[in-house]
Enzyme design. Structure first.
Site, PDB file in Angstrom:
ATOM      1  N   ASP A   1      -1.752  13.778  21.847  1.00 30.13           N
ATOM      2  CA  ASP A   1      -0.598  13.420  21.017  1.00 30.13           C
ATOM      3  C   ASP A   1      -0.726  13.915  19.586  1.00 30.13           C
ATOM      4  O   ASP A   1       0.261  13.935  18.850  1.00 30.13           O
ATOM      5  CB  ASP A   1      -0.416  11.896  20.996  1.00 30.13           C
ATOM      6  CG  ASP A   1       0.137  11.370  22.311  1.00 30.13           C
ATOM      7  OD1 ASP A   1       0.435  12.188  23.196  1.00 30.13           O
ATOM      8  OD2 ASP A   1       0.278  10.144  22.437  1.00 30.13           O
ATOM      9  N   ASP A  49      -4.333  10.730   4.417  1.00 31.90           N
ATOM     10  CA  ASP A  49      -4.580  11.591   5.570  1.00 31.90           C
ATOM     11  C   ASP A  49      -3.542  12.685   5.746  1.00 31.90           C
ATOM     12  O   ASP A  49      -2.444  12.636   5.196  1.00 31.90           O
ATOM     13  CB  ASP A  49      -4.627  10.757   6.857  1.00 31.90           C
ATOM     14  CG  ASP A  49      -3.403   9.850   7.049  1.00 31.90           C
ATOM     15  OD1 ASP A  49      -2.278  10.302   6.798  1.00 31.90           O
ATOM     16  OD2 ASP A  49      -3.587   8.679   7.431  1.00 31.90           O
ATOM     17  N   THR A  80      -8.804   3.439   7.115  1.00 26.78           N
ATOM     18  CA  THR A  80      -8.266   2.141   7.539  1.00 26.78           C
ATOM     19  C   THR A  80      -6.775   2.214   7.865  1.00 26.78           C
ATOM     20  O   THR A  80      -6.137   1.177   8.054  1.00 26.78           O
ATOM     21  CB  THR A  80      -8.493   1.081   6.444  1.00 26.78           C
ATOM     22  OG1 THR A  80      -7.900   1.539   5.214  1.00 26.78           O
ATOM     23  CG2 THR A  80      -9.978   0.842   6.229  1.00 26.78           C
ATOM     24  N   GLN A 136       4.298  11.131   4.990  1.00 27.13           N
ATOM     25  CA  GLN A 136       5.513  11.810   4.560  1.00 27.13           C
ATOM     26  C   GLN A 136       5.603  13.182   5.239  1.00 27.13           C
ATOM     27  O   GLN A 136       4.622  13.947   5.228  1.00 27.13           O
ATOM     28  CB  GLN A 136       5.520  12.003   3.030  1.00 27.13           C
ATOM     29  CG  GLN A 136       5.379  10.707   2.252  1.00 27.13           C
ATOM     30  CD  GLN A 136       6.539   9.762   2.498  1.00 27.13           C
ATOM     31  OE1 GLN A 136       7.702  10.130   2.379  1.00 27.13           O
ATOM     32  NE2 GLN A 136       6.208   8.524   2.840  1.00 27.13           N
ATOM     33  N   ASP A 172       0.820  -1.206   0.000  1.00 23.16           N
ATOM     34  CA  ASP A 172       0.000   0.000   0.000  1.00 23.16           C
ATOM     35  C   ASP A 172       0.862   1.268   0.000  1.00 23.16           C
ATOM     36  O   ASP A 172       0.447   2.300  -0.521  1.00 23.16           O
ATOM     37  CB  ASP A 172      -0.931  -0.004   1.212  1.00 23.16           C
ATOM     38  CG  ASP A 172      -2.032  -1.045   1.089  1.00 23.16           C
ATOM     39  OD1 ASP A 172      -2.287  -1.501  -0.044  1.00 23.16           O
ATOM     40  OD2 ASP A 172      -2.620  -1.414   2.123  1.00 23.16           O
ATOM     41  N   GLY A 173       2.068   1.194   0.579  1.00 27.24           N
ATOM     42  CA  GLY A 173       2.964   2.353   0.554  1.00 27.24           C
ATOM     43  C   GLY A 173       3.378   2.710  -0.863  1.00 27.24           C
ATOM     44  O   GLY A 173       3.483   3.889  -1.213  1.00 27.24           O
TER      45      GLY A 173
END
Length: 282
Positions: A168, A139, A179, A239, A60-61
């Protein structure tokens, strides 16, 4: 027809698959382009001029990297799984040629995935303010710095103040990103047909703080409180946004274009949810 290949260069099996796929595509008379290895050439830009299909080979990355290359252009994107989960991918090594052939023939389901348009303002050492923009499929996340200090910030939606939070961090995700980090922080799993945003506090210091969903037209604003001096970092799809530890404000809205993710059917999302999160068919 022109195809852009985006392989995970650190996985030998993905590179072997990419080479095999490239040979087949060239045999079919398809024009081919390779994305470069970003670890060797981190500043190089991948051109998408004339590209009709983007194929990622990895996890997925790698697919998220391919989505950043596509951006808001709405070029169809096909993921082939050579990674750990493969939640966003449509096939793997065993059916690679068949899956790509179906994609080229227009026989796969096209899932339109909402994106994010992110702007982060940050303070320079001289006190002046600059801003950076970013695309995201998953996101935007706000996190604390390496010292682990608690962050204090205000959250507003379309000009309406929601709450001042301490904790946090905070995640603003698409349905696709629900997800990922948002789920790990306690947010819900959301169908890809939802085109608003999923907002999730990360380890808030309040039992009142809850995840919530926005409308597609809403704008989410996160403003760092000037009353508490702590390091804070902003990330787009995992990132760093290269604004250092002094980000002061993030504005997040739905992107001007979707990612067109190819899969086998409209049921692929729920099949992946069952497989990855509930252990079915493993």
């Amino acid at each position: 027809m022109k195809v852009l290949l985006v392989p995970n260069y650190s996985r030998p099996e993905a590179m072997e698959g990419a080479s095999r796929l490239a040979a087949w595509l060239e045999g079919e008379g398809v024009e081919l382009q390779w994305a470069h290895d970003k670890k060797l050439f981190p500043g190089r830009v991948v051109s998408t001029e004339g590209v009709d299909l983007v194929v990622s080979l990895g996890g997925d990355g790698t697919l998220l990297r391919a989505s950043r290359i596509v951006g808001y252009q709405e070029i169809p994107l096909l993921g082939l799984s050579y990674g750990h989960l493969g939640f966003l991918t449509a096939g793997g090594p065993s059916n690679m040629i068949e899956t790509v052939a179906d994609a080229l023939a227009g026989e796969l389901h096209a899932s339109h995935r909402a994106t994010l348009d992110i702007e982060v303002e940050f303070e320079l050492p001289d006190g002046s303010i600059e801003s950076k923009r970013s695309f995201a499929l998953n996101d935007l996340s706000l996190t604390h710095g390496v010292r682990g200090d608690m962050i204090e910030f205000d959250v507003a939606v379309s000009g309406h103040h929601i709450e001042r939070l301490r904790g946090d961090g905070f995640v603003v995700a698409t349905a696709t990103g629900s997800t990922g980090y948002a789920l790990a922080a306690g947010g819900p799993i959301v169908t890809p047909e939802f085109s608003g945003m999923v907002c999730v506090p990360v380890a808030p210091h309040s039992i009142r703080a809850r995840a919530f969903l926005t409308a597609p037209s809403d704008v989410v604003e996160i403003a760092i409180s000037p009353e508490r001096h702590a390091e804070r970092l902003f990330f787009s799809d995992g990132q760093p946004m290269d604004c250092g530890p002094r980000g002061v404000r993030a504005t997040v809205r739905r992107g001007p274009g979707d990612i067109i993710l190819l899969d086998r059917s409209s049921k692929s999302f729920y099949q992946s949810v069952s497989r990855v999160f509930y252990g079915e068919n493993r």
